[in-house]
Scaffold this motif. Structure first.
Motif, PDB file in Angstrom:
ATOM      1  N   THR A  67     -10.501  -5.226  -9.838  1.00 23.45           N
ATOM      2  CA  THR A  67     -11.095  -4.228  -8.935  1.00 23.45           C
ATOM      3  C   THR A  67     -11.290  -4.847  -7.562  1.00 23.45           C
ATOM      4  O   THR A  67     -11.916  -5.908  -7.424  1.00 23.45           O
ATOM      5  N   VAL A  69      -2.375   0.703   0.749  1.00 21.49           N
ATOM      6  CA  VAL A  69      -2.783   1.795  -0.134  1.00 21.49           C
ATOM      7  C   VAL A  69      -3.689   2.808   0.556  1.00 21.49           C
ATOM      8  O   VAL A  69      -3.601   4.012   0.283  1.00 21.49           O
ATOM      9  N   GLU A  70      -4.559   2.339   1.478  1.00 21.84           N
ATOM     10  CA  GLU A  70      -5.508   3.277   2.086  1.00 21.84           C
ATOM     11  C   GLU A  70      -4.826   4.255   3.045  1.00 21.84           C
ATOM     12  O   GLU A  70      -5.414   5.269   3.417  1.00 21.84           O
ATOM     13  N   THR A  80      -4.321  -3.678   0.856  1.00 23.28           N
ATOM     14  CA  THR A  80      -4.806  -2.925   2.013  1.00 23.28           C
ATOM     15  C   THR A  80      -4.303  -3.548   3.308  1.00 23.28           C
ATOM     16  O   THR A  80      -3.769  -4.658   3.314  1.00 23.28           O
ATOM     17  N   GLU A 140     -11.997  -3.529  -3.397  1.00 17.99           N
ATOM     18  CA  GLU A 140     -12.257  -2.459  -2.427  1.00 17.99           C
ATOM     19  C   GLU A 140     -12.343  -1.087  -3.106  1.00 17.99           C
ATOM     20  O   GLU A 140     -11.831  -0.082  -2.581  1.00 17.99           O
ATOM     21  N   GLY A 141     -12.965  -1.059  -4.287  1.00 20.24           N
ATOM     22  CA  GLY A 141     -13.177   0.206  -4.972  1.00 20.24           C
ATOM     23  C   GLY A 141     -11.988   0.734  -5.737  1.00 20.24           C
ATOM     24  O   GLY A 141     -12.058   1.815  -6.331  1.00 20.24           O
ATOM     25  N   ARG A 142     -10.879   0.008  -5.768  1.00 21.80           N
ATOM     26  CA  ARG A 142      -9.688   0.431  -6.503  1.00 21.80           C
ATOM     27  C   ARG A 142      -9.430  -0.545  -7.639  1.00 21.80           C
ATOM     28  O   ARG A 142      -9.627  -1.749  -7.485  1.00 21.80           O
ATOM     29  N   SER A 143      -8.937  -0.030  -8.757  1.00 23.57           N
ATOM     30  CA  SER A 143      -8.749  -0.865  -9.943  1.00 23.57           C
ATOM     31  C   SER A 143      -7.356  -0.690 -10.528  1.00 23.57           C
ATOM     32  O   SER A 143      -6.713   0.358 -10.352  1.00 23.57           O
ATOM     33  N   LEU A 144      -6.908  -1.714 -11.217  1.00 27.85           N
ATOM     34  CA  LEU A 144      -5.699  -1.632 -12.031  1.00 27.85           C
ATOM     35  C   LEU A 144      -5.806  -2.652 -13.152  1.00 27.85           C
ATOM     36  O   LEU A 144      -6.536  -3.644 -13.044  1.00 27.85           O
ATOM     37  N   GLY A 188      -1.188  -0.959  -5.373  1.00 25.55           N
ATOM     38  CA  GLY A 188      -2.358  -0.113  -5.567  1.00 25.55           C
ATOM     39  C   GLY A 188      -3.653  -0.767  -5.140  1.00 25.55           C
ATOM     40  O   GLY A 188      -4.686  -0.090  -5.033  1.00 25.55           O
ATOM     41  N   LEU A 189      -3.633  -2.103  -4.886  1.00 23.62           N
ATOM     42  CA  LEU A 189      -4.811  -2.818  -4.389  1.00 23.62           C
ATOM     43  C   LEU A 189      -4.616  -3.340  -2.973  1.00 23.62           C
ATOM     44  O   LEU A 189      -5.588  -3.743  -2.321  1.00 23.62           O
TER      45      LEU A 189
END
Length: 763
Positions: free
Chosen positions: A624, A424-425, A672, A626-630, A669-670
């Motif tokens: 949540t 994602v990053e 990495t 690494e600062g990303r959530s779903l 989306g999470l």
């Protein structure tokens, strides 16, 4: 569950708890959803649309106007084409590939229309068996949602316009030695296509070839370099293994040789006579898998703790140095029996590491097999079967650097879906747009097509020629059974446009390559036989003697503490894989192993973890990392390890087709680069709201198995004393209760029994 003792059989937590909802299902026998669909209910729309799509696919399969067989000489497996009799099928050998690796199959064809896929008995990877992905390939062939027209920025264009644009771009690159050209493919094992790419690289020395498979063998590839200092391929022979230790390896249900492994393993589980023996399987895993359900001894461990288990086992065997105790007492009480079992069966054991485990676990497994004498008997090493076995994550990151630097003037994306599946990053959706000219070859107009100017419809593997290697290097010639339904192009055709002979067909490319490889004067007869059999003789890679380097075991991770958080575990979905099969209705309908979930993914939690978080099945959970959530719905899975959540990849598609778009949520989306498969440090909190799953576990209930004595079981020692011990206590109803009259059976009578020793629950 905490208060239960001894063995009991139950099919769900509701069954175990005897909830009122379960009793209601039991009394009605048929699930509410299966009796009379309401015209006004929203959930039905998805089902109705699915049936419409299935109808369209089957109607297309029945059409005759556009289903001509290829003009090249394809070779039927049983009968010659001139023997075609209307209504009687022909069978053709070819191969299905996943992550580039071939499974040999036989495809049934009726009057030029492929209708059914089965395993090729003569192929080493399948031995006549077939997996769900291969079975469902026919529906993908006839899928009306496939990309059907060449387009530029969404507008239909002619092939002449595309050829002209590509020729102009290549002419500009010729003066620059191809410094601005990038080709991004999935994993490649095809000898013919590899030769094409090498030819292109000679014509354009500055060209770079990148590879990315979201669910590829990243760990095994890195482990080979770490353990042996060179690319290598490892495979196993379970027919000669008395003891198997699986370190999070679902070898019975996933991987390029799983069909072969399942057959070999099952053969060692069958008990027919008193003196028969069985193999013993130990499984350490976080989420229940088909392999885990076959274990004689199964330990639920967090995915990140399996490295500690592997180190501890190597220390117990005297292979590695270190403390013989640790913080996780569940690990250390298992080690003695497993180590003794492996030592008593030297040369007849296997320690196998799962693909999702880090390279160090693979290296530890390799050195344990080496020291126990398993290498060369049950464990085998060869050169890599991949045409270019690079670190694919590093390859993708290198492409990102060039995109950011503005160095990519012509980008060709062949297969895969990097805009959806890349870490994602990396932000591949936006970064791909930095290439000046973007050409996408794909079966579907998907998320990657959406950010490319040219969308080139790709041929299905049943519509074109090709070749690919199996798990041991054996090559299969892929022959087409039907002309391209939508007039697409194959990867070979697109790559041939880069060469000085752009008019060569895939048939010419494949046959020409093997003509150069075959030194005998009988090439035509040899070629016909190779195409007919589905196996190119003598292409299995020779077994090599490789020794694990000492420095491979130098790095050891310490215990990873959760600190109140969860471990996040990413896994390919059992039915739609990395998302590539999201629009395949058959695979969406197929209940997933263990959970029996359909048309969805979930955040899988253990009962204890769900209780700690205060959630029940269907509750929404905010995850949540690494600062990303779903947000993801909860599915409570008995046997899942505590303190972790398993997320299956492939759902949450935005450009999949009518069956796949909008289904489920997107774990990519999470995901990495540093946590392709698992990591600690994920927060979880109840989000509010409910979600209803379509899972078949409680469908068509009658009575619980223990009351009806459906399951007969006995220990091997009991069977050896009394072969009838498994059937003691079985119901024997009086004859007058039968609905049927007396009948004298002579010879065989109809009946069905499932040998749960050998059944893997593959679906």
């Amino acid at each position: 569950l905490e208060g239960a003792r001894g063995r009991d059989y139950w099919r769900s937590l509701d069954d175990l708890a005897a909830t009122p909802e379960f009793q209601d299902l039991l009394e009605r026998e048929f699930p509410r959803q299966a009796v009379g669909w309401s015209e006004d209910e929203n959930p039905v729309e998805g089902r109705r649309n699915f049936l419409k799509l299935m109808g369209a696919s089957l109607a297309l399969a029945g059409m005759t106007a556009c289903t001509r067989q290829p003009t090249e000489h394809i070779m039927p497996y049983v009968r010659q084409p001139e023997d075609l009799i209307p209504g009687r099928p022909l069978f053709f050998a070819t191969a299905v590939t996943l992550n580039g690796v071939a499974n040999g199959v036989l495809v049934e064809s009726h009057e030029g229309r492929p209708t059914k896929v089965e395993g090729n008995p003569g192929h080493p990877a399948t031995l006549g068996a077939c997996d769900a992905f291969s079975q469902a390939a026919v529906l993908q062939l006839y899928d009306p949602d496939r990309s059907q027209a060449l387009s530029y920025n969404g507008e239909i264009r002619s092939w002449a316009a595309f050829t002209g644009a590509l020729r102009d771009a290549l002419a500009q690159q010729k003066a620059k030695n191809g410094a601005g050209i990038r080709i991004l493919t999935e994993t490649l094992t095809s000898p013919s296509m590899a030769e094409q790419l090498h030819t292109i690289q000679k014509l354009y020395p500055g060209l770079k070839w990148h590879q990315w498979d979201a669910a590829g063998p990243h760990s095994a590839r890195a482990a080979a370099m770490q353990a042996f200092g060179q690319p290598a391929n490892t495979y196993y022979d379970f027919s000669n293994a008395n003891v198997v230790v699986s370190l999070d390896a679902d070898f019975l249900a996933s991987g390029p040789a799983s069909l072969r492994y399942a057959r070999q393993f099952a053969k060692r589980r069958r008990v027919d006579a008193r003196d028969d023996t069985m193999n013993r399987l130990y499984v350490v895993e976080p989420m229940p898998t088909p392999t885990g359900t076959k274990a004689d001894h199964r330990l639920a461990l967090r995915a990140s703790d399996i490295e500690e288990f592997a180190w501890a086992l190597a220390i117990s065997l005297g292979i590695a140095q270190g403390p013989k105790t640790g913080e996780n007492h569940d690990i250390y009480k298992w080690l003695g029996p497993i180590a003794r079992d492996l030592e008593l069966n030297k040369g007849a054991g296997i320690v196998i590491a799962g693909e999702q485990q880090p390279p160090i676990v693979h290296s530890l497994a390799a050195i344990m097999n080496e020291k126990l004498g398993n290498t060369g008997k049950t464990v085998f090493h060869t050169d890599s079967i991949e045409a270019n076995p690079v670190d694919q994550l590093a390859s993708l990151q290198d492409l990102v650097k060039d995109l950011d630097a503005g160095a990519v003037e012509l980008l060709i994306v062949i297969g895969g879906n990097p805009a959806f599946t890349a870490p994602v990053e990396l932000g591949m959706r936006d970064r791909l747009k930095k290439a000046k000219l973007r050409i996408r070859l794909g079966l579907y107009a998907d998320e990657t097509s959406d950010v490319c100017q040219w969308q080139v419809p790709e041929t299905h593997f049943l519509e074109t020629w090709g070749d690919a290697r199996a798990f041991d290097g054996t090559v299969t010639i892929q022959q087409p059974l039907i002309q391209p339904l939508y007039g697409g192009r194959s990867a070979m055709q697109l790559l041939q446009s880069f060469t000085e002979q752009p008019e060569k067909t895939p048939y010419d490319v494949v046959k020409g390559y093997w003509h150069d490889q075959h030194t005998g004067a009988d090439f035509e007869a040899w070629w016909r036989r190779a195409v007919h059999d589905g196996v190119v003789p003598g292409t299995a890679l020779p077994v090599k003697t490789l020794t694990v380097r000492g420095e491979a075991l130098s790095a050891r991770s310490g215990a990873r503490h959760l600190g109140g958080k969860l471990e996040v575990i990413f896994r390919p979905d059992p039915t739609i894989y990395d998302g590539r099969f999201a629009n395949n209705g058959w695979l969406q309908e197929l209940p997933k192993p263990i959970s029996k979930l359909t048309w969805d993914n979930a955040a899988f939690l253990s009962p204890a973890t769900a209780h700690r978080l205060g959630v029940q099945k269907g509750d929404l959970l905010k995850l949540t990392y690494e600062g990303r959530s779903l947000n993801a719905p909860v599915f409570i899975q008995p046997g899942h390890v505590n303190g972790a959540a398993t997320l299956h990849l492939g759902y949450g598609r935005t450009h999949a087709g009518r069956a796949g778009t909008g289904m489920g949520f997107n774990p990519y989306g999470l995901r990495t680069a540093k946590a392709l498969w698992q990591d600690t440090g994920m927060d979880a909190a109840k989000a509010g709201g409910k979600y209803e799953f379509a899972d078949t576990q409680n469908f068509h209930l009658l009575e619980t198995p223990d009351r009806r004595h459906i399951i007969h079981r006995a220990e091997l020692a009991d069977f050896q004393k009394n072969p009838e011990s498994a059937h003691e206590g079985a119901e024997n109803p009086p004859k007058e209760l039968s609905l049927y009259p007396e009948w004298k059976y002579e010879g065989h009578a109809w009946g069905m029994a499932i040998d749960l020793n050998s059944c893997t629950g593959c679906g």
